[in-house]
Design a protein around this motif. Structure first.
Motif, PDB file in Angstrom:
ATOM      1  N   TYR A  42      46.447  72.475  40.998  1.00  0.00           N
ATOM      2  CA  TYR A  42      47.268  73.721  40.828  1.00  0.00           C
ATOM      3  C   TYR A  42      48.761  73.113  40.477  1.00  0.00           C
ATOM      4  CZ  TYR A  42      49.462  78.047  41.608  1.00  0.00           C
ATOM      5  OH  TYR A  42      50.300  79.516  41.618  1.00  0.00           O
ATOM      6  N   GLY A  43      49.407  73.794  39.488  1.00  0.00           N
ATOM      7  CA  GLY A  43      50.622  73.456  38.948  1.00  0.00           C
ATOM      8  C   GLY A  43      50.557  72.390  38.270  1.00  0.00           C
ATOM      9  N   ASN A  44      49.715  71.491  37.574  1.00  0.00           N
ATOM     10  CA  ASN A  44      49.865  70.521  36.826  1.00  0.00           C
ATOM     11  C   ASN A  44      49.595  70.948  35.495  1.00  0.00           C
ATOM     12  OD1 ASN A  44      49.889  68.821  38.969  1.00  0.00           O
ATOM     13  ND2 ASN A  44      48.450  67.325  38.606  1.00  0.00           N
ATOM     14  N   PRO A  45      50.179  70.179  34.493  1.00  0.00           N
ATOM     15  CA  PRO A  45      49.772  70.466  33.003  1.00  0.00           C
ATOM     16  C   PRO A  45      48.457  70.220  32.599  1.00  0.00           C
ATOM     17  CG  PRO A  45      51.043  68.244  33.276  1.00  0.00           C
ATOM     18  CD  PRO A  45      50.878  68.920  34.618  1.00  0.00           C
ATOM     19  N   VAL A  46      47.734  70.636  31.375  1.00  0.00           N
ATOM     20  CA  VAL A  46      46.594  70.518  30.802  1.00  0.00           C
ATOM     21  C   VAL A  46      46.592  70.658  29.382  1.00  0.00           C
ATOM     22  CG1 VAL A  46      45.776  72.859  31.132  1.00  0.00           C
ATOM     23  CG2 VAL A  46      44.071  70.572  31.081  1.00  0.00           C
ATOM     24  N   THR A  47      45.892  69.832  28.518  1.00  0.00           N
ATOM     25  CA  THR A  47      45.905  69.992  27.158  1.00  0.00           C
ATOM     26  C   THR A  47      44.240  70.322  26.738  1.00  0.00           C
ATOM     27  OG1 THR A  47      47.921  68.905  26.855  1.00  0.00           O
ATOM     28  CG2 THR A  47      46.563  69.099  24.844  1.00  0.00           C
ATOM     29  N   LEU A  48      44.314  71.307  26.009  1.00  0.00           N
ATOM     30  CA  LEU A  48      43.010  71.510  25.432  1.00  0.00           C
ATOM     31  C   LEU A  48      42.991  71.101  23.933  1.00  0.00           C
ATOM     32  CD1 LEU A  48      43.256  74.084  27.798  1.00  0.00           C
ATOM     33  CD2 LEU A  48      40.743  74.511  27.055  1.00  0.00           C
ATOM     34  N   TRP A  49      42.166  70.467  23.419  1.00  0.00           N
ATOM     35  CA  TRP A  49      42.094  70.025  22.123  1.00  0.00           C
ATOM     36  C   TRP A  49      40.660  70.372  21.381  1.00  0.00           C
ATOM     37  CZ3 TRP A  49      45.643  66.758  19.814  1.00  0.00           C
ATOM     38  CH2 TRP A  49      46.845  66.167  20.686  1.00  0.00           C
ATOM     39  N   CYS A  50      41.095  70.863  20.073  1.00  0.00           N
ATOM     40  CA  CYS A  50      39.965  71.485  19.185  1.00  0.00           C
ATOM     41  C   CYS A  50      39.984  70.802  17.924  1.00  0.00           C
ATOM     42  CB  CYS A  50      40.083  72.927  18.912  1.00  0.00           C
ATOM     43  SG  CYS A  50      38.627  73.840  18.046  1.00  0.00           S
ATOM     44  N   ARG A  51      38.794  70.077  17.532  1.00  0.00           N
ATOM     45  CA  ARG A  51      38.913  69.414  16.284  1.00  0.00           C
ATOM     46  C   ARG A  51      37.771  69.873  15.459  1.00  0.00           C
ATOM     47  NH1 ARG A  51      38.094  63.266  17.462  1.00  0.00           N
ATOM     48  NH2 ARG A  51      40.289  63.236  17.525  1.00  0.00           N
ATOM     49  N   GLY A  52      38.067  70.126  14.138  1.00  0.00           N
ATOM     50  CA  GLY A  52      36.975  70.670  13.125  1.00  0.00           C
ATOM     51  C   GLY A  52      36.960  69.498  11.997  1.00  0.00           C
ATOM     52  N   PRO A  53      36.389  70.036  11.015  1.00  0.00           N
ATOM     53  CA  PRO A  53      36.252  69.051   9.584  1.00  0.00           C
ATOM     54  C   PRO A  53      37.666  69.272   8.903  1.00  0.00           C
ATOM     55  CG  PRO A  53      35.293  71.247   9.382  1.00  0.00           C
ATOM     56  CD  PRO A  53      35.439  71.295  10.681  1.00  0.00           C
ATOM     57  N   PRO A  54      37.705  68.367   7.694  1.00  0.00           N
ATOM     58  CA  PRO A  54      39.004  68.302   7.171  1.00  0.00           C
ATOM     59  C   PRO A  54      39.457  69.847   6.529  1.00  0.00           C
ATOM     60  CG  PRO A  54      37.687  66.422   6.697  1.00  0.00           C
ATOM     61  CD  PRO A  54      36.916  67.321   7.562  1.00  0.00           C
ATOM     62  N   GLY A  55      38.533  70.594   6.238  1.00  0.00           N
ATOM     63  CA  GLY A  55      38.870  71.753   5.481  1.00  0.00           C
ATOM     64  C   GLY A  55      39.322  72.835   6.463  1.00  0.00           C
ATOM     65  N   ALA A  56      39.139  72.572   7.548  1.00  0.00           N
ATOM     66  CA  ALA A  56      39.894  73.645   8.727  1.00  0.00           C
ATOM     67  C   ALA A  56      41.362  73.609   8.738  1.00  0.00           C
ATOM     68  CB  ALA A  56      39.209  73.438  10.063  1.00  0.00           C
ATOM     69  N   HIS A  57      41.971  74.690   8.720  1.00  0.00           N
ATOM     70  CA  HIS A  57      43.504  74.758   8.939  1.00  0.00           C
ATOM     71  C   HIS A  57      44.052  75.683   9.969  1.00  0.00           C
ATOM     72  CE1 HIS A  57      43.657  78.528   6.556  1.00  0.00           C
ATOM     73  NE2 HIS A  57      42.590  77.820   5.858  1.00  0.00           N
ATOM     74  N   SER A  58      43.235  76.821  10.409  1.00  0.00           N
ATOM     75  CA  SER A  58      43.628  77.672  11.369  1.00  0.00           C
ATOM     76  C   SER A  58      42.570  77.668  12.478  1.00  0.00           C
ATOM     77  CB  SER A  58      43.771  79.143  10.794  1.00  0.00           C
ATOM     78  OG  SER A  58      44.745  79.115   9.714  1.00  0.00           O
ATOM     79  N   TYR A  59      43.235  77.139  13.610  1.00  0.00           N
ATOM     80  CA  TYR A  59      42.379  77.048  14.910  1.00  0.00           C
ATOM     81  C   TYR A  59      42.662  78.094  15.945  1.00  0.00           C
ATOM     82  CZ  TYR A  59      40.773  72.302  13.394  1.00  0.00           C
ATOM     83  OH  TYR A  59      40.232  71.528  12.819  1.00  0.00           O
ATOM     84  N   TYR A  60      41.853  78.578  16.721  1.00  0.00           N
ATOM     85  CA  TYR A  60      42.026  79.359  17.664  1.00  0.00           C
ATOM     86  C   TYR A  60      41.415  79.271  19.004  1.00  0.00           C
ATOM     87  CZ  TYR A  60      43.187  82.392  13.601  1.00  0.00           C
ATOM     88  OH  TYR A  60      43.899  83.071  12.414  1.00  0.00           O
ATOM     89  N   LEU A  61      41.713  79.399  20.025  1.00  0.00           N
ATOM     90  CA  LEU A  61      41.429  78.801  21.361  1.00  0.00           C
ATOM     91  C   LEU A  61      41.251  80.328  22.187  1.00  0.00           C
ATOM     92  CD1 LEU A  61      40.428  76.823  23.399  1.00  0.00           C
ATOM     93  CD2 LEU A  61      42.953  77.163  24.473  1.00  0.00           C
ATOM     94  N   LYS A  62      40.165  80.470  22.592  1.00  0.00           N
ATOM     95  CA  LYS A  62      39.748  81.759  23.250  1.00  0.00           C
ATOM     96  C   LYS A  62      39.217  81.704  24.765  1.00  0.00           C
ATOM     97  CE  LYS A  62      37.860  86.609  22.813  1.00  0.00           C
ATOM     98  NZ  LYS A  62      37.192  87.406  21.961  1.00  0.00           N
TER      99      LYS A  62
END
Length: 253
Positions: A42-62
């Motif tokens: 609790y209270g610590n930072p975290v990072t979520l990473w999303c990786r797609g193919p080279p043609g992807a340019h808009s990423y959404y996290l839900k």
């Protein structure tokens, strides 16, 4: 890490579909991972990473259950979604997807973000003892003062699947007799992603059976040598007495 998370989902009773429905012909889903890991104090930072193919340019996290995407980032091959401080509301099931300018992609695999440290740590002990003989049976007992009905036992630095147990205030985990270290957590089944702080690390140590073969062999060799020396001394004494006796008889003759 993905196998760990899938197992965690099943233990928590939250086995979800691994991909969202997408329109026919949509691009394959991206990959999603969490740094530094799925269990965040609790209270610590975290990072979520999303990786797609080279043609992807808009990423959404839900987040599962949310009506709108949590955030959006644009990049060439991957997107970074930082969370500066996790809270109860941060815990949940996440997936990501992208848009390549023509189509929406399929969704990534669901990942669980678990927030720990909301309650004080349980205790973890080994029965009969953390020091074990080879093939000895051992049980790890996790106890919580909150009498939560769910417990998780996790092996440190191992690839084993977490063990899950439901009971009232205590859980007993039979584990193999091996040198290893464990921690346990507790939580309520109605809030399966909000855990206690981890227990203190419990280390099991297996002591190898003592080998007496070498010592016994050395003792037998020493005993044999002593008997040989004693035999030589006795033979020499007998021969010396016989020689003196023969010499005396010659003198008398």
């Amino acid at each position: 890490m993905s196998s760990f998370l899938i197992a965690l989902l099943c233990f928590a009773g939250l086995c979800l579909g691994m991909r969202i429905r997408a329109e026919a012909g949509s691009p394959p889903g991206p990959s999603l991972w969490i740094e530094p890991g799925p269990l965040i104090p609790y209270g610590n930072p975290v990072t979520l990473w999303c990786r797609g193919p080279p043609g992807a340019h808009s990423y959404y996290l839900k987040k599962e259950g949310s009506s709108e995407p949590k955030s959006m980032h644009r990049t060439k091959s991957e997107a970074k979604f930082p969370i500066s401080s996790v809270t109860e509301d941060t815990a949940g099931s996440y997936y990501c997807f992208y848009h390549n300018g023509l189509h929406w992609s399929e969704g990534s695999e669901f990942l669980q973000l678990v927030v720990t440290g909301l309650y004080s740590k349980p205790s973890l002990s080994a029965l009969p003892s953390p020091k074990l003989a080879s093939r000895q049976k051992v049980t790890l007992c996790c106890q919580s003062e909150y009498r939560f009905d769910s417990f998780i036992l996790i092996k440190e630095e191992g690839a084993s699947t977490p063990q899950h147990w439901r009971s009232g205030g205590q859980a007993d985990f039979p584990v193999p007799a091996e040198t290893a270290a464990y921690r346990c957590y507790s939580f309520h089944s109605q809030q399966p992603l909000l855990w206690t702080a981890p227990s203190d690390l419990l280390e099991l140590k297996v002591t190898a059976p003592q080998d007496y073969t070498t010592g016994n062999l050395i003792r037998l060799c020493l005993a044999g040598l002593l008997l040989l020396i004693l035999g030589v001394l006795l033979a020499e004494a007998w021969y010396s007495r016989r020689r003196h006796r023969e010499a005396g008889q010659e003198t008398l003759a």
